[in-house]
Design an enzyme around this catalytic site. Structure first.
Site, PDB file in Angstrom:
ATOM      1  N   TYR A  63      -7.872   0.387  -4.326  1.00  0.00           N
ATOM      2  CA  TYR A  63      -6.638   0.868  -4.932  1.00  0.00           C
ATOM      3  C   TYR A  63      -5.822  -0.333  -5.371  1.00  0.00           C
ATOM      4  O   TYR A  63      -6.125  -1.482  -5.037  1.00  0.00           O
ATOM      5  CB  TYR A  63      -5.839   1.714  -3.942  1.00  0.00           C
ATOM      6  CG  TYR A  63      -5.369   0.935  -2.728  1.00  0.00           C
ATOM      7  CD1 TYR A  63      -4.126   0.305  -2.707  1.00  0.00           C
ATOM      8  CD2 TYR A  63      -6.194   0.793  -1.607  1.00  0.00           C
ATOM      9  CE1 TYR A  63      -3.723  -0.430  -1.607  1.00  0.00           C
ATOM     10  CE2 TYR A  63      -5.788   0.052  -0.512  1.00  0.00           C
ATOM     11  CZ  TYR A  63      -4.554  -0.551  -0.523  1.00  0.00           C
ATOM     12  OH  TYR A  63      -4.149  -1.298   0.557  1.00  0.00           O
ATOM     13  N   GLU A 121      -1.215 -31.976  29.451  1.00  0.00           N
ATOM     14  CA  GLU A 121      -1.155 -33.122  28.547  1.00  0.00           C
ATOM     15  C   GLU A 121      -0.179 -32.920  27.391  1.00  0.00           C
ATOM     16  O   GLU A 121       0.022 -33.831  26.576  1.00  0.00           O
ATOM     17  CB  GLU A 121      -2.554 -33.404  27.983  1.00  0.00           C
ATOM     18  CG  GLU A 121      -3.579 -33.776  29.045  1.00  0.00           C
ATOM     19  CD  GLU A 121      -4.961 -33.996  28.452  1.00  0.00           C
ATOM     20  OE1 GLU A 121      -5.122 -33.780  27.231  1.00  0.00           O
ATOM     21  OE2 GLU A 121      -5.868 -34.386  29.203  1.00  0.00           O
ATOM     22  N   THR A 164       0.814  -1.211   0.000  1.00  0.00           N
ATOM     23  CA  THR A 164       0.000   0.000   0.000  1.00  0.00           C
ATOM     24  C   THR A 164       0.848   1.261   0.000  1.00  0.00           C
ATOM     25  O   THR A 164       0.463   2.282  -0.576  1.00  0.00           O
ATOM     26  CB  THR A 164      -0.943   0.001   1.227  1.00  0.00           C
ATOM     27  OG1 THR A 164      -1.779  -1.157   1.170  1.00  0.00           O
ATOM     28  CG2 THR A 164      -1.808   1.244   1.273  1.00  0.00           C
ATOM     29  N   LYS A 170      -0.843  -7.349  12.868  1.00  0.00           N
ATOM     30  CA  LYS A 170      -1.894  -6.504  12.312  1.00  0.00           C
ATOM     31  C   LYS A 170      -3.195  -6.857  13.016  1.00  0.00           C
ATOM     32  O   LYS A 170      -3.724  -7.969  12.874  1.00  0.00           O
ATOM     33  CB  LYS A 170      -2.033  -6.714  10.807  1.00  0.00           C
ATOM     34  CG  LYS A 170      -2.933  -5.675  10.130  1.00  0.00           C
ATOM     35  CD  LYS A 170      -2.876  -5.793   8.613  1.00  0.00           C
ATOM     36  CE  LYS A 170      -3.709  -4.685   7.971  1.00  0.00           C
ATOM     37  NZ  LYS A 170      -3.645  -4.746   6.487  1.00  0.00           N
ATOM     38  N   THR A 177       1.201  -4.334   4.364  1.00  0.00           N
ATOM     39  CA  THR A 177       0.912  -4.605   5.769  1.00  0.00           C
ATOM     40  C   THR A 177       0.302  -5.987   6.016  1.00  0.00           C
ATOM     41  O   THR A 177       0.363  -6.493   7.133  1.00  0.00           O
ATOM     42  CB  THR A 177      -0.039  -3.539   6.343  1.00  0.00           C
ATOM     43  OG1 THR A 177      -1.262  -3.529   5.589  1.00  0.00           O
ATOM     44  CG2 THR A 177       0.609  -2.160   6.295  1.00  0.00           C
ATOM     45  N   ASP A 178      -0.275  -6.621   5.000  1.00  0.00           N
ATOM     46  CA  ASP A 178      -0.973  -7.891   5.234  1.00  0.00           C
ATOM     47  C   ASP A 178      -0.041  -8.966   5.769  1.00  0.00           C
ATOM     48  O   ASP A 178      -0.454  -9.791   6.599  1.00  0.00           O
ATOM     49  CB  ASP A 178      -1.641  -8.377   3.954  1.00  0.00           C
ATOM     50  CG  ASP A 178      -2.946  -7.659   3.659  1.00  0.00           C
ATOM     51  OD1 ASP A 178      -3.397  -6.877   4.529  1.00  0.00           O
ATOM     52  OD2 ASP A 178      -3.514  -7.871   2.572  1.00  0.00           O
TER      53      ASP A 178
END
Length: 326
Positions: free
Chosen positions: A27, A284, A14, A166, A93-94
């Site tokens: 965009y 466990e 971005t 994020k 950013t993802d």
């Protein structure tokens, strides 16, 4: 006073995106090349000597091992170059938290390495890209930024790669850090560290993987069955990260299937689908051969597990030690 010499490795996202309108919500990421971006930055009078390499120009959802390898090689070359003071990586950013953490695990801490992105396209009203980048320059120019591993700069906050995630889909405050919050606050004119360096002059913790093992993330949900595990094992998974309910839980049938997988040599890590919180060891876990993800969310747990497998660390006790390390 001489200005810092900083290598900029650009990957798109971005911060390099355009919509063709200042008010459109949609965009296209990765439209502006690094030379154009740095020229725009120069007009702001940022005090640093910046040189850029265009590693990629993509939506970060499409990043993977090939580009990660190029970033690692480029960053390592800059770190070992005596004329270079720091590295900045522009990134969507993802998947910024995954790239930052992978580099954090596989680079030395002798010079600052800073990831930076944006939540609004470059031609959008209130675009945050240039400000975030100017903040990143301030951070990377400070010698005290070394010894902290890879850092992520977003929205006037500096986050450690191991903590950054994020947390929101939109907005300039999309990123948070857990368990630590911001390790510093930055503006284009100031930088305030909130804690001392914690990894001074540390070599790379692990070698960069020659190959990334198949490690799927299994998202837990009410009513899921054991076949969701067996399908992954049959497909050749070397490890499985459970994005579990609560503190890493799953239905009994799924837990049993995961224990069966672990008994066959598949590394099983219990993380959580919850936004924030520690996943501690369960009574466990030892019997089942499970690893608790501690503070790492599923995406970063997967990266660490892939790095460990590539480095020959496959004993569950040693894997647990790596997940517990800060």
């Amino acid at each position: 006073m001489s200005h810092a010499s900083i290598k900029v490795l650009a990957t798109g996202g971005t911060i390099a995106g355009q919509a063709g309108s200042a008010t459109r919500r949609d965009y296209r990421p990765g439209q502006i090349d690094i030379a154009t971006f740095l020229a725009a930055l120069a007009e702001l009078g940022v005090a640093a000597h910046l040189t850029g390499d265009q590693v990629a120009n993509i939506d970060s959802a499409n990043i993977g091992p090939d580009i990660w390898r190029q970033l690692h090689e480029g960053a390592l070359a800059a770190i070992t170059d005596p004329t270079c003071d720091a590295v900045i990586i522009t990134h969507g950013t993802d998947t910024a938290e995954e790239t930052a953490f992978l580099l954090d695990l596989t680079l030395p801490t002798t010079k600052p390495v800073v990831l930076v992105g944006a939540m609004r396209a470059a031609d959008a009203v209130g675009s945050d890209g240039l400000r975030n980048f100017a903040n990143a320059v301030v951070v990377a120019s400070d010698p005290d930024a070394a010894g902290r591993g890879v850092l992520l700069v977003m929205g006037d906050q500096v986050l450690a790669a191991r903590d950054a995630r994020k947390a929101r889909t939109t907005g300039s405050n999309a990123f948070e850090g857990f368990p630590r919050g911001a390790v510093a606050l930055a503006t284009p004119a100031s930088l305030d560290w909130l804690q001392p360096p914690w990894r001074l002059d540390e070599p790379a913790r692990y070698a960069f993987p020659d190959d990334f093992a198949e490690v799927p993330i299994l998202h837990a949900y009410a009513g899921m069955g054991a076949d969701s595990v067996t399908r992954l094992v049959e497909a050749g998974a070397r490890g499985i990260v459970l994005a579990g309910m609560g503190d890493g839980n799953a239905p009994d049938t799924v837990r049993k299937a995961l224990a069966d997988a672990a008994s066959k040599g598949v590394l099983v890590v219990r993380a959580t689908r919850v936004d924030e919180g520690l996943v501690d060891r369960d009574p466990e876990d030892e019997a089942n051969g499970f690893v608790a993800a501690r503070a790492l969310g599923p995406a970063k747990a997967r990266i660490l597990l892939q790095v460990l497998i590539a480095n020959g660390v496959t004993d569950p006790a040693l894997v647990q030690a790596a997940f517990s390390r800060r």
